[in-house]
Enzyme design. Structure first.
Site, mmCIF file in Angstrom:
data_model
loop_
_atom_site.group_PDB
_atom_site.id
_atom_site.type_symbol
_atom_site.label_atom_id
_atom_site.label_comp_id
_atom_site.label_asym_id
_atom_site.label_seq_id
_atom_site.Cartn_x
_atom_site.Cartn_y
_atom_site.Cartn_z
ATOM 1 N N LYS B 59 0.850 -1.342 -0.043
ATOM 2 C CA LYS B 59 0.037 0.104 0.159
ATOM 3 C C LYS B 59 0.891 1.167 0.155
ATOM 4 O O LYS B 59 0.709 2.267 -0.676
ATOM 5 C CB LYS B 59 -0.908 -0.043 1.216
ATOM 6 C CG LYS B 59 -1.886 -1.115 0.913
ATOM 7 C CD LYS B 59 -2.754 -1.128 2.553
ATOM 8 C CE LYS B 59 -3.819 -2.482 2.387
ATOM 9 N NZ LYS B 59 -4.495 -2.712 3.640
ATOM 10 N N GLN B 103 -4.286 -1.639 9.746
ATOM 11 C CA GLN B 103 -4.200 -2.961 9.103
ATOM 12 C C GLN B 103 -4.806 -4.057 10.117
ATOM 13 O O GLN B 103 -4.131 -4.173 11.064
ATOM 14 C CB GLN B 103 -2.724 -3.298 8.843
ATOM 15 C CG GLN B 103 -2.361 -4.351 8.112
ATOM 16 C CD GLN B 103 -2.928 -4.460 6.644
ATOM 17 O OE1 GLN B 103 -2.975 -3.364 6.079
ATOM 18 N NE2 GLN B 103 -3.638 -5.315 6.225
ATOM 19 N N ASP B 126 -11.027 2.933 4.776
ATOM 20 C CA ASP B 126 -11.361 1.677 4.448
ATOM 21 C C ASP B 126 -12.911 1.491 4.207
ATOM 22 O O ASP B 126 -13.669 0.482 3.836
ATOM 23 C CB ASP B 126 -11.019 0.570 5.163
ATOM 24 C CG ASP B 126 -9.727 -0.079 5.034
ATOM 25 O OD1 ASP B 126 -9.260 -0.045 3.667
ATOM 26 O OD2 ASP B 126 -8.805 -0.192 5.805
#
Lengths: 311, 311
Positions: B59, B103, B126
């Site tokens: 990422k 994460q 997200d």
């Protein structure tokens, strides 16, 4: 939460809702004794639609019957959006109001999502807010403070008749924010495999034929034919459609989305009226009680909601 | 948004993601010229899981390639929940950070929903917050500020290959908060009829056989047999499973949830790896850009999100 015994195939929403109202009346009575508080429901009604006025009358009657006081905010049909939002905000600020409902539909010149969005999550009696809907859909994490009333009523009715949901294939007709989408989420949370059909589904009949549990919420009188129902299926008919009937006193009668002959094929079926309708109002009152407990910090509302239903 | 031309049946996520990254790089470059701002991604990584570290590296690499700066918050495996929440709050307060990702998975002693719940909705890179998920599921009203990346990547990939979603029967395997549930919502928003299967579904094969579009997200290597796929179906394989392979350099290889022979039956299929995986990271970057625009008040993020995908 004991099951009602039924000799027939009817999922009797009227009788079940009556039993729930009695439970709620006792719980509210205990709450008043222990905390000196009675749950308060704020109701926003805009304009003069006879159906909306009738729904508000029914909700008010049930509320008062079980010890929930009602704070009315009535606005003229011509009220602008700002005035309606201001009425919602006054109820938000009223410490005696624990849940707020805005009777839908609102007049065409008003953006419903803005008015509904003005209700505090903590007072969202109908469980329509994005946050409550997100919590409903998500697995784990905080539970919604309130669940949409008609979907919660469908699940509660099935559970009180000990209808098995887990492992069944449930087909939902309709994807509205108020019924189809949240009832699909609740059925899935109960471990059903869920298919949602809607206006863009080419072969609704083919899907209905596979349903162990059918929830019809599309608002088309007798749309689902009896021949589509899988023998032994459970049919929950959310539709309340008015059709002309010269033999009826009022010149019309209320019918569901499912053909009446489905009762000869299904194992359980909800009548219209007297099925999901009364359950909806009972679940609204259950939401108000939960929101009141939450406001008082008495009990974990998540647990209460989980205990009462389908989280 | 032009379609890529493909001679084969492969839905090439790697190539599509590359094209999207190039588009984003140009948009970010224009944003820097016009507003002097570069989008910022805050990354919370707890512990030393090699897979998590690898995802964060990927990422970060993509972010820097397209002009998104990364603000790292690394915590020790033993960090307690309060310390992790505090790290999230620091990123919430950092005006140079426009989106935050935590994460997953977090260590077992941490409640993920509490940590994720600490992220401001406006910085929810997200799209996992209850509010964003509720907006995703609801029809009408404000759109989510960000959409879950893997589901958004699945839809974007189908759309860039001009795969028709409306009117199709989509079957989703898996009901996770991260993939199954939001991808079902996005497919339904695109007017598919959606069935969600999960661990309590008795006859997954029977459902898969009816799917015009299959999205497999259950994390079981080659669970879906080629014989289950309806000829001509579109297969989106979200699974990334590591299986032992002595012939491979690392001793393992990555395989999807769907048997490789499905490619002989499906009309389109995503490879694993190189299908949904690269799309996920591209959609994360798209979310960051949208959140940055939202923070700058430049553009209606609702419209931007609708234009980019499946609202």
């Amino acid at each position: 939460m004991s099951a009602l015994v039924s000799a027939s195939k009817v999922l009797d929403g009227a009788a079940t809702a009556k039993a729930i109202r009695q439970e709620l009346r006792e719980e509210i009575s205990r709450l008043r004794l222990s905390h000196g508080v009675s749950p308060g429901l704020g109701v926003v009604l805009v304009g003069n639609r006879p159906d909306s006025a009738s729904y508000v009358r029914m909700k008010t009657k049930v509320a008062e019957e079980i010890g929930v006081h009602v704070v009315d905010a009535r606005l003229d049909e011509s009220a602008d959006q700002e005035a309606i939002v201001a009425a919602v905000r006054r109820l938000n600020d009223d410490p005696d109001v624990h849940g707020i409902l805005v009777q839908l539909p609102l007049p065409a010149h008003v953006d419903e999502s803005i008015v509904l969005g003005a209700i505090l999550d903590d007072k969202d009696a109908d469980g329509f807010s994005a946050t409550n809907m997100g919590r409903l859909v998500l697995r784990g994490g905080p539970r919604p403070l309130a669940r949409p009333c008609t979907p919660a009523g469908c699940i509660e009715l099935l559970q009180r008749y000990n209808v098995t949901i887990a492992g069944k294939h449930a087909v939902v007709l309709g994807r509205s924010n108020i019924v189809g989408t949240p009832v699909a989420a609740l059925l899935q949370a109960c471990d059903a495999t869920v298919t949602v059909c809607h206006s863009r589904t080419p072969n609704v009949e083919g899907h209905v034929k596979q349903a162990d549990i059918l929830v019809a919420a599309i608002g088309k009188p007798h749309y689902v034919q009896a021949g589509w129902i899988k023998p032994g299926a459970v049919v929950v008919d959310v539709g309340i459609n008015s059709v002309d009937d010269p033999t009826a006193k009022r010149g019309y009668r209320l019918v569901g989305d499912v053909d009446l002959n489905a009762k000869d094929v299904a194992s359980y079926i909800t009548p219209v009226p007297g099925g999901v309708g009364p359950m909806t109002i009972a679940m609204l009152m259950s939401n108000i009680l939960n929101l009141t407990r939450h406001a008082l910090g008495i009990v974990d509302v998540e647990d209460a909601a989980a205990g009462r239903g389908a989280s």
